[in-house]
Structures are given as structure tokens and as C-alpha cells.
Write a protein that holds these residues in place. Structure first.
Motif, PDB file in Angstrom:
ATOM      1  N   ARG A 129     -10.566   7.941  -4.844  1.00 16.56           N
ATOM      2  CA  ARG A 129     -11.535   6.845  -4.887  1.00 16.56           C
ATOM      3  C   ARG A 129     -10.847   5.498  -4.712  1.00 16.56           C
ATOM      4  N   VAL A 130      -9.704   5.341  -5.388  1.00 15.08           N
ATOM      5  CA  VAL A 130      -8.984   4.072  -5.320  1.00 15.08           C
ATOM      6  C   VAL A 130      -8.409   3.848  -3.927  1.00 15.08           C
ATOM      7  N   ILE A 131      -7.723   4.842  -3.384  1.00 14.28           N
ATOM      8  CA  ILE A 131      -7.080   4.623  -2.087  1.00 14.28           C
ATOM      9  C   ILE A 131      -8.118   4.499  -0.981  1.00 14.28           C
ATOM     10  N   ARG A 132      -9.243   5.178  -1.125  1.00 16.00           N
ATOM     11  CA  ARG A 132     -10.301   5.010  -0.128  1.00 16.00           C
ATOM     12  C   ARG A 132     -10.855   3.584  -0.160  1.00 16.00           C
ATOM     13  N   GLY A 133     -10.996   3.028  -1.362  1.00 16.89           N
ATOM     14  CA  GLY A 133     -11.461   1.647  -1.468  1.00 16.89           C
ATOM     15  C   GLY A 133     -10.509   0.663  -0.813  1.00 16.89           C
ATOM     16  N   GLY A 138      -9.200  -2.032   5.067  1.00 13.71           N
ATOM     17  CA  GLY A 138      -8.298  -2.284   6.184  1.00 13.71           C
ATOM     18  C   GLY A 138      -6.838  -2.249   5.824  1.00 13.71           C
ATOM     19  N   ILE A 139      -6.501  -1.867   4.598  1.00 11.69           N
ATOM     20  CA  ILE A 139      -5.111  -1.824   4.170  1.00 11.69           C
ATOM     21  C   ILE A 139      -4.473  -0.529   4.665  1.00 11.69           C
ATOM     22  N   ASP A 140      -3.278  -0.646   5.181  1.00 14.03           N
ATOM     23  CA  ASP A 140      -2.539   0.517   5.653  1.00 14.03           C
ATOM     24  C   ASP A 140      -2.399   1.534   4.516  1.00 14.03           C
ATOM     25  N   PRO A 141      -2.608   2.831   4.785  1.00 13.02           N
ATOM     26  CA  PRO A 141      -2.558   3.831   3.709  1.00 13.02           C
ATOM     27  C   PRO A 141      -1.254   3.843   2.917  1.00 13.02           C
ATOM     28  N   ASP A 143       0.768   1.341   2.414  1.00 10.34           N
ATOM     29  CA  ASP A 143       0.774   0.152   1.577  1.00 10.34           C
ATOM     30  C   ASP A 143      -0.214   0.282   0.423  1.00 10.34           C
ATOM     31  N   ALA A 144      -1.344   0.932   0.697  1.00 15.56           N
ATOM     32  CA  ALA A 144      -2.325   1.139  -0.363  1.00 15.56           C
ATOM     33  C   ALA A 144      -1.731   1.969  -1.489  1.00 15.56           C
ATOM     34  N   LEU A 145      -0.963   2.997  -1.115  1.00 17.36           N
ATOM     35  CA  LEU A 145      -0.323   3.829  -2.142  1.00 17.36           C
ATOM     36  C   LEU A 145       0.706   3.024  -2.926  1.00 17.36           C
ATOM     37  N   GLU A 146       1.439   2.154  -2.245  1.00 17.81           N
ATOM     38  CA  GLU A 146       2.416   1.321  -2.952  1.00 17.81           C
ATOM     39  C   GLU A 146       1.728   0.356  -3.909  1.00 17.81           C
ATOM     40  N   ILE A 147       0.573  -0.149  -3.527  1.00 18.30           N
ATOM     41  CA  ILE A 147      -0.206  -1.010  -4.424  1.00 18.30           C
ATOM     42  C   ILE A 147      -0.595  -0.232  -5.678  1.00 18.30           C
ATOM     43  N   ILE A 148      -1.064   1.000  -5.493  1.00 19.15           N
ATOM     44  CA  ILE A 148      -1.444   1.828  -6.634  1.00 19.15           C
ATOM     45  C   ILE A 148      -0.261   2.036  -7.569  1.00 19.15           C
TER      46      ILE A 148
END
Length: 232
Positions: A129-133, A138-141, A143-148
Motif C-alpha cells: 500500500r505504501v510503495i504503491r502510493g 511518480g517516484i521511482d520504485p 527510491d520509494a523503497l529507500e524512502i520507506i
């Protein structure tokens, strides 16, 4: 995954009928009261008033128990905000919920912070749910994981700070570190207020940084990246 349907045969049970929820509750109680190192199948059986063999009829191993606990805790963290809020606002709300959950369960942080998520369906649902949001924004996947990962690391540390004693920054002899002593004296006296202020300040700065990275689209319109820019 725990089940609330007890495994039992016919006749009157000689020991308490167990459920996944009861087992998980007892595991969290042991960790909170005695520390996560004391959480074993044997100690859990004693806490529940059953034999270890009876407990093994419900949970196969300590590894499986930890997955139950992981799912139980992460189910408390509100990831639904990503369904209705802009990604940066959702990230703040998620981080707050994360910190609140683990401030109540600090004893489990050393385990949960490094426990693999395979076979933990509710935990996987949260991450999905978080990474899909984030990726839908438009965030690169990657980078999205690194944000998490970054937000989780911050939330775990902030959860510890939320339960720190009121005198944690009292320097003893103020002459030894006078500048620090003056700053500590000016800090909010109520521990929860001081911890909340520090958490919100750090979280706001972190998310502002993520937004700045995401908004820095190159002239060619390439995929938005949230990673660090080139070294100065």
C-alpha cells in the motif's frame, strides 16, 4: 499466519483453548515485561498455562511466532492514508502511526527491525500500500523503497525517544558542558512533549527533503528520482 480456530479433538479440553490472538498477546506481554530475549516457546507456554507440546499444536516454531507478532504490530500501523492523501502527507501520517505503534512495543524493535517479511501477509499488504502510493505519485520504485527504509529507521529511533526518561539529558555537572546544559534546561519539561517536538521537527525536515528530490525533474522529463543528487 495465526488462526483463531483452535486445533482440538473431541471431549473436554484439559488445557486452555488457544487462539492466534491469545498467543500473540502473551508473546508481546513477555517481551514488554521481560525483554525480547526472554520470549521463547517455553516461556510462552508458561505464560499461557499450557504445555510446550500443546503450544506446538498451534505455532510450529519461534520463527513462525515472530511472523505472527510482526503481522500483529504492522496491522496497527495506518497505511490507508496513502489511499486518500497526497504522498507526502500520507508519509507523515504513516510515520506518526509507525512511531505510536512501536513506542508501545519498544521491546520488539530489535527483532522487528531486521525480521524478513516473507510469509507475513499483513506486513506485505502494508508495504504494498505504501510503495504503491509513492510510485503512483511518480517516484521511482527503488527510491520509494529507500524512502520507506529511511522513514522506518527514523520511526524506530523516535519510538525509543518517546519512552526515554525525563532526565535523559540532565548533564549532572553543568560546568562540564555549559552550552549543552543550557540547551537541556530550555527543553520542554514534559518528556512526551519534548519527544513529540523533536520527532515532528525531524520528520518535517525529512519529508521536505524527499519532496525537493522528487520535484527536481531534469529538463528531459525523465522519471522522477528521490535519491541524493551529485556530490558537491
Amino acid at each position: 499466519m495465526p488462526t483463531d480456530q483452535p486445533r482440538r479433538g473431541r471431549g473436554r479440553p484439559r488445557q486452555p483453548i488457544l487462539s492466534g490472538q491469545a498467543i500473540t498477546d502473551a508473546a508481546l506481554k513477555i517481551a514488554a515485561d521481560r525483554g525480547h530475549h526472554q520470549l521463547t516457546v517455553a516461556s510462552l507456554a508458561r505464560e499461557l498455562g499450557v504445555s510446550a507440546s500443546a503450544l506446538y499444536n498451534h505455532v510450529r516454531s519461534k520463527d513462525e511466532l515472530m511472523l505472527w507478532v510482526q503481522d500483529r504490530l504492522n496491522e496497527e500501523i495506518d497505511a490507508s492514508v496513502f489511499d486518500r492523501l497526497p504522498w507526502h502527507e500520507a508519509l507523515i501520517a504513516w510515520a506518526r502511526s509507525y512511531r505510536t505503534c512501536f513506542a508501545r512495543n519498544t521491546a520488539m524493535i530489535p527483532i522487528m527491525a531486521v525480521l524478513p517479511i516473507a510469509d507475513a501477509p499483513r506486513t506485505l499488504d502494508m508495504y504494498e500500500r505504501v510503495i504503491r502510493g509513492l510510485t503512483d505519485a511518480g517516484i521511482d520504485p527503488q527510491d520509494a523503497l529507500e524512502i520507506i527504509v529511511a522513514v522506518e529507521a527514523y520511526a524506530f529511533g523516535a519510538a525509543y525517544d518517546a519512552t526515554a526518561p525525563a532526565n535523559i539529558f540532565e548533564p549532572g555537572d553543568p560546568e562540564r558542558a555549559p552550552t549543552f546544559a543550557a540547551a537541556a534546561a530550555a527543553r520542554a519539561k514534559e518528556p512526551s512533549e519534548a519527544a513529540d517536538r523533536a520527532f515532528e521537527r525531524g520528520l518535517s525536515a525529512m519529508v521536505r527533503g524527499f519532496r525537493a528530490d522528487v520535484d527536481s525533474v531534469d529538463a528531459s522529463g525523465a522519471t522522477r528520482r528521490a535519491g541524493p543528487g551529485p556530490a558537491c
